[in-house]
Scaffold this active site. Structure first.
Site, PDB file in Angstrom:
ATOM      1  N   ARG A 147      21.321  16.580  38.062  1.00 36.76           N
ATOM      2  CA  ARG A 147      20.893  17.637  37.149  1.00 36.76           C
ATOM      3  C   ARG A 147      21.864  18.794  37.284  1.00 36.76           C
ATOM      4  O   ARG A 147      22.181  19.219  38.398  1.00 36.76           O
ATOM      5  CB  ARG A 147      19.477  18.095  37.528  1.00 36.76           C
ATOM      6  CG  ARG A 147      18.901  19.108  36.570  1.00 36.76           C
ATOM      7  CD  ARG A 147      17.553  19.627  37.060  1.00 36.76           C
ATOM      8  NE  ARG A 147      17.706  20.968  37.604  1.00 36.76           N
ATOM      9  CZ  ARG A 147      16.694  21.830  37.756  1.00 36.76           C
ATOM     10  NH1 ARG A 147      15.472  21.494  37.430  1.00 36.76           N
ATOM     11  NH2 ARG A 147      16.902  23.031  38.257  1.00 36.76           N
ATOM     12  N   TYR A 159      16.536  31.666  36.718  1.00 35.32           N
ATOM     13  CA  TYR A 159      15.614  30.741  37.350  1.00 35.32           C
ATOM     14  C   TYR A 159      16.139  29.316  37.243  1.00 35.32           C
ATOM     15  O   TYR A 159      16.661  28.910  36.220  1.00 35.32           O
ATOM     16  CB  TYR A 159      14.240  30.805  36.676  1.00 35.32           C
ATOM     17  CG  TYR A 159      13.270  29.872  37.328  1.00 35.32           C
ATOM     18  CD1 TYR A 159      12.705  30.212  38.537  1.00 35.32           C
ATOM     19  CD2 TYR A 159      12.982  28.641  36.780  1.00 35.32           C
ATOM     20  CE1 TYR A 159      11.848  29.347  39.190  1.00 35.32           C
ATOM     21  CE2 TYR A 159      12.128  27.760  37.417  1.00 35.32           C
ATOM     22  CZ  TYR A 159      11.562  28.118  38.625  1.00 35.32           C
ATOM     23  OH  TYR A 159      10.724  27.257  39.261  1.00 35.32           O
ATOM     24  N   ASP A 210      17.540  20.992  32.685  1.00 35.66           N
ATOM     25  CA  ASP A 210      16.177  21.541  32.588  1.00 35.66           C
ATOM     26  C   ASP A 210      16.233  22.872  31.840  1.00 35.66           C
ATOM     27  O   ASP A 210      16.979  23.778  32.230  1.00 35.66           O
ATOM     28  CB  ASP A 210      15.639  21.756  34.013  1.00 35.66           C
ATOM     29  CG  ASP A 210      14.148  22.044  34.058  1.00 35.66           C
ATOM     30  OD1 ASP A 210      13.566  22.344  32.993  1.00 35.66           O
ATOM     31  OD2 ASP A 210      13.572  21.973  35.156  1.00 35.66           O
ATOM     32  N   HIS A 212      13.378  24.618  31.274  1.00 36.33           N
ATOM     33  CA  HIS A 212      12.264  25.422  31.824  1.00 36.33           C
ATOM     34  C   HIS A 212      11.325  26.022  30.779  1.00 36.33           C
ATOM     35  O   HIS A 212      10.902  27.183  30.914  1.00 36.33           O
ATOM     36  CB  HIS A 212      12.805  26.513  32.749  1.00 36.33           C
ATOM     37  CG  HIS A 212      13.449  25.951  33.979  1.00 36.33           C
ATOM     38  ND1 HIS A 212      12.753  25.286  34.948  1.00 36.33           N
ATOM     39  CD2 HIS A 212      14.741  25.933  34.380  1.00 36.33           C
ATOM     40  CE1 HIS A 212      13.570  24.890  35.900  1.00 36.33           C
ATOM     41  NE2 HIS A 212      14.789  25.260  35.584  1.00 36.33           N
ATOM     42  N   GLU A 236      15.062  18.343  29.849  1.00 37.70           N
ATOM     43  CA  GLU A 236      13.711  18.529  30.392  1.00 37.70           C
ATOM     44  C   GLU A 236      13.083  19.843  29.937  1.00 37.70           C
ATOM     45  O   GLU A 236      13.774  20.856  29.854  1.00 37.70           O
ATOM     46  CB  GLU A 236      13.841  18.502  31.917  1.00 37.70           C
ATOM     47  CG  GLU A 236      12.592  18.878  32.679  1.00 37.70           C
ATOM     48  CD  GLU A 236      12.864  18.917  34.184  1.00 37.70           C
ATOM     49  OE1 GLU A 236      13.857  18.312  34.646  1.00 37.70           O
ATOM     50  OE2 GLU A 236      12.088  19.570  34.895  1.00 37.70           O
ATOM     51  N   GLU A 262       6.037  18.272  34.389  1.00 32.76           N
ATOM     52  CA  GLU A 262       5.785  18.650  35.781  1.00 32.76           C
ATOM     53  C   GLU A 262       4.549  19.542  35.909  1.00 32.76           C
ATOM     54  O   GLU A 262       4.006  19.673  36.988  1.00 32.76           O
ATOM     55  CB  GLU A 262       7.021  19.303  36.409  1.00 32.76           C
ATOM     56  CG  GLU A 262       7.420  20.608  35.779  1.00 32.76           C
ATOM     57  CD  GLU A 262       8.727  21.160  36.342  1.00 32.76           C
ATOM     58  OE1 GLU A 262       9.696  20.383  36.467  1.00 32.76           O
ATOM     59  OE2 GLU A 262       8.776  22.351  36.668  1.00 32.76           O
ATOM     60  N   ARG A 283       7.123  13.635  33.597  1.00 32.31           N
ATOM     61  CA  ARG A 283       7.549  14.078  34.925  1.00 32.31           C
ATOM     62  C   ARG A 283       6.403  14.493  35.846  1.00 32.31           C
ATOM     63  O   ARG A 283       6.554  15.304  36.755  1.00 32.31           O
ATOM     64  CB  ARG A 283       8.512  15.256  34.761  1.00 32.31           C
ATOM     65  CG  ARG A 283       9.856  14.777  34.347  1.00 32.31           C
ATOM     66  CD  ARG A 283      10.868  15.839  34.282  1.00 32.31           C
ATOM     67  NE  ARG A 283      10.757  16.903  35.259  1.00 32.31           N
ATOM     68  CZ  ARG A 283      10.973  16.773  36.561  1.00 32.31           C
ATOM     69  NH1 ARG A 283      11.292  15.600  37.054  1.00 32.31           N
ATOM     70  NH2 ARG A 283      10.861  17.814  37.357  1.00 32.31           N
ATOM     71  N   HIS A 312       8.441  14.314  39.307  1.00 35.88           N
ATOM     72  CA  HIS A 312       8.774  15.650  39.812  1.00 35.88           C
ATOM     73  C   HIS A 312       8.959  15.571  41.326  1.00 35.88           C
ATOM     74  O   HIS A 312       8.142  14.953  42.008  1.00 35.88           O
ATOM     75  CB  HIS A 312       7.596  16.575  39.466  1.00 35.88           C
ATOM     76  CG  HIS A 312       7.817  18.015  39.724  1.00 35.88           C
ATOM     77  ND1 HIS A 312       6.783  18.895  39.888  1.00 35.88           N
ATOM     78  CD2 HIS A 312       8.950  18.746  39.831  1.00 35.88           C
ATOM     79  CE1 HIS A 312       7.259  20.111  40.078  1.00 35.88           C
ATOM     80  NE2 HIS A 312       8.574  20.054  40.041  1.00 35.88           N
ATOM     81  N   ASP A 316       8.838  22.231  46.478  1.00 34.89           N
ATOM     82  CA  ASP A 316       7.456  22.674  46.707  1.00 34.89           C
ATOM     83  C   ASP A 316       6.470  21.512  46.718  1.00 34.89           C
ATOM     84  O   ASP A 316       5.261  21.733  46.819  1.00 34.89           O
ATOM     85  CB  ASP A 316       7.053  23.738  45.682  1.00 34.89           C
ATOM     86  CG  ASP A 316       7.361  23.339  44.247  1.00 34.89           C
ATOM     87  OD1 ASP A 316       8.548  23.259  43.901  1.00 34.89           O
ATOM     88  OD2 ASP A 316       6.411  23.101  43.489  1.00 34.89           O
ATOM     89  N   GLU A 339      13.115  12.821  41.072  1.00 32.54           N
ATOM     90  CA  GLU A 339      13.828  14.049  41.461  1.00 32.54           C
ATOM     91  C   GLU A 339      13.844  14.152  42.986  1.00 32.54           C
ATOM     92  O   GLU A 339      12.851  13.864  43.649  1.00 32.54           O
ATOM     93  CB  GLU A 339      13.094  15.254  40.869  1.00 32.54           C
ATOM     94  CG  GLU A 339      13.729  16.588  41.190  1.00 32.54           C
ATOM     95  CD  GLU A 339      12.962  17.742  40.532  1.00 32.54           C
ATOM     96  OE1 GLU A 339      11.775  17.552  40.172  1.00 32.54           O
ATOM     97  OE2 GLU A 339      13.547  18.824  40.390  1.00 32.54           O
ATOM     98  N   TRP A 402       8.825  31.492  32.945  1.00 34.34           N
ATOM     99  CA  TRP A 402       9.575  31.553  34.207  1.00 34.34           C
ATOM    100  C   TRP A 402      10.898  32.283  34.099  1.00 34.34           C
ATOM    101  O   TRP A 402      11.963  31.729  34.253  1.00 34.34           O
ATOM    102  CB  TRP A 402       9.876  30.166  34.742  1.00 34.34           C
ATOM    103  CG  TRP A 402       8.670  29.369  35.025  1.00 34.34           C
ATOM    104  CD1 TRP A 402       7.386  29.818  35.181  1.00 34.34           C
ATOM    105  CD2 TRP A 402       8.610  27.956  35.201  1.00 34.34           C
ATOM    106  NE1 TRP A 402       6.552  28.798  35.455  1.00 34.34           N
ATOM    107  CE2 TRP A 402       7.266  27.641  35.456  1.00 34.34           C
ATOM    108  CE3 TRP A 402       9.553  26.954  35.163  1.00 34.34           C
ATOM    109  CZ2 TRP A 402       6.865  26.342  35.682  1.00 34.34           C
ATOM    110  CZ3 TRP A 402       9.149  25.685  35.375  1.00 34.34           C
ATOM    111  CH2 TRP A 402       7.814  25.375  35.637  1.00 34.34           C
TER     112      TRP A 402
END
Ligand code: CS2
Ligand code: MG
Length: 402
Positions: A147, A159, A210, A212, A236, A262, A283, A312, A316, A339, A402
């Site tokens: 990615r 971000y 991505d 976001h 994504e 996600e 995802r 995903h 985290d 991922e 985000w």
């Protein structure tokens, strides 16, 4: 095989993780990830107050029944807090089942559908040049899918563009910081990044990107068209995920493959996307979508529509979730890519695990259960620290994703 104890462990070896440990009368225990980034204690409380007490005395072998009991029995169905709590119970029960029978969980899910689990890494840079260097590093490590993200000229920290070398942490300590965002500037730089990447590295490597959730379907269609010559593996989260209707317009405007999900936590978040074939990859993760049982229900819906799972796997999601995800990834037919952002050494030490990286793929190992453990003494050395994901504002001050 009665459940005798349910305990929630919160630890922060560099970032917060919530883990459920279920024990049965024969002394075996199973682990489940319950981490919900920036809202960790909400799930810990849900588990402690409402779920763990209700599990005592139930038969740990009845995984499907316990899933249905927690899902339908709560009255308040779905939602990230509820589904992460259910996920933790479900993972712990599958872990227990594997340990009791002496087999890795994927053997209980129908065995292997493939040799290994292709992963993608995160190549980040402030500039296009930095990102090219980061991609080269991943290629040296054997990655087959990467990615690529880069900063947006004229904006501060963006971000999704990491600071570390091989992993980045999207949450920041304390209350949510506020960042700035400009879609116009981003749309200038993103197609250029991928043109340079293909020029430099050719067509063999899978490239992912991505957005976001920040674009309108018109903006996303424009971007998707410009990325078509560079043949992305996926684009994504081009538009906000909670409105499935937006994808109809986007799909009609580009043949760039689309991924989303996600933030999904049940089959109801994605059934239109899947049954109308509006995306190519979902995802959703084991931890946020009701565990192994929840994701398998989603994957089963997707299979006849040729929609694949693109799990995903950000930092985290704890190693417990990663171990569980790999059991699903290797067993289902309609898997696409996993991922893999890599955890810090501190996190890996708190959660020793069997899975390992080699040649662009993760290998789940053959330990009984999920193949992951929790060092509770070490975990206790890292107490909870409040952290949150950033909020973005457009240059005129309007709040955006985000
Ligand atoms: C990102 C994540 O991995 C991704 O694709 O979007 O870093 C995501 O922002 C975090 O997992 C949110 O908690
Ligand atoms: Mg994402």
């Amino acid at each position: 095989m009665k459940i005798t104890e349910g305990r929630v462990i919160v630890t922060s070896p560099g970032r917060n993780f919530v883990t459920l440990r279920l024990e049965t009368e024969d002394g075996l225990y199973g682990l489940g990830d319950a981490t919900l980034n920036g809202r960790e204690l909400a799930v810990a409380t849900y588990l402690n107050e409402h779920v763990a007490p209700a599990l005592i005395g139930r038969d740990a072998r009845n995984i499907e029944d316990i899933w249905q009991y927690l899902y339908k029995g709560a009255y308040w169905r779905r939602g990230p807090v509820t589904m992460s709590a259910i996920a933790a119970v479900d993972m712990a029960l599958w872990d227990l089942a594997g340990k009791r029978l002496g087999v890795p969980v994927h053997e209980l899910l129908g065995g292997r559908s493939r040799r290994d689990v292709m992963v993608y890494g995160h190549a980040n840079g402030q500039t296009i040049e930095d990102t090219l260097e980061a991609v080269a590093r991943y290629l040296d490590l054997g990655y087959k899918a990467i990615r690529a993200q880069c900063g947006v000229p004229g904006l501060g920290k963006a971000y999704g563009v990491g600071r570390g070398e091989l992993h980045y942490e999207p949450a920041e300590p304390g209350l949510a910081p506020e960042h700035e965002w400009s879609t116009e500037r981003y749309l200038e730089v993103a197609p250029e990044l991928f043109a340079r990447l293909r020029q430099e590295f050719g067509t063999e490597v899978h490239l992912l990107h991505d957005a976001h959730h920040r674009l309108t379907p018109t903006e996303a269609g424009w971007l998707g068209q410009r990325l078509e010559p560079h043949r992305l593996f996926w684009l994504e989260d081009a538009v906000p995920a909670e409105n499935q209707d937006l994808f109809r317009q986007l799909r009609a405007h580009t043949t760039t493959p689309l991924a989303v999900g996600e933030v999904f936590n049940s089959v109801f978040d994605l059934h239109t996307l899947v049954t109308e074939r509006l995306v190519d990859y979902i995802r959703t993760s084991v931890v946020h979508a009701g565990g192994i049982t929840g994701v398998r229900k989603i994957a089963a819906l997707m299979e006849p529509y040729q929609v694949r799972l693109g799990s995903h796997g950000a930092t985290d999601l704890s190693p417990v979730c990663m171990a569980a995800a790999l059991q699903v990834d290797i067993s289902i037919n309609n898997f696409g890519v996993q991922e893999y952002m890599r955890h810090t050494e501190e996190t890996d030490a708190v959660f020793p695990h069997e899975y390992h990286y080699a040649d662009g793929a993760l290998h789940p190992g053959s330990a009984p259960g999920l193949g992951v453990d929790l060092d509770e003494d070490l975990a206790a050395a890292y107490p909870y620290e409040a952290a949150a994901l950033p909020v973005n504002r457009l240059l005129d001050g309007t709040v955006t994703s985000w």
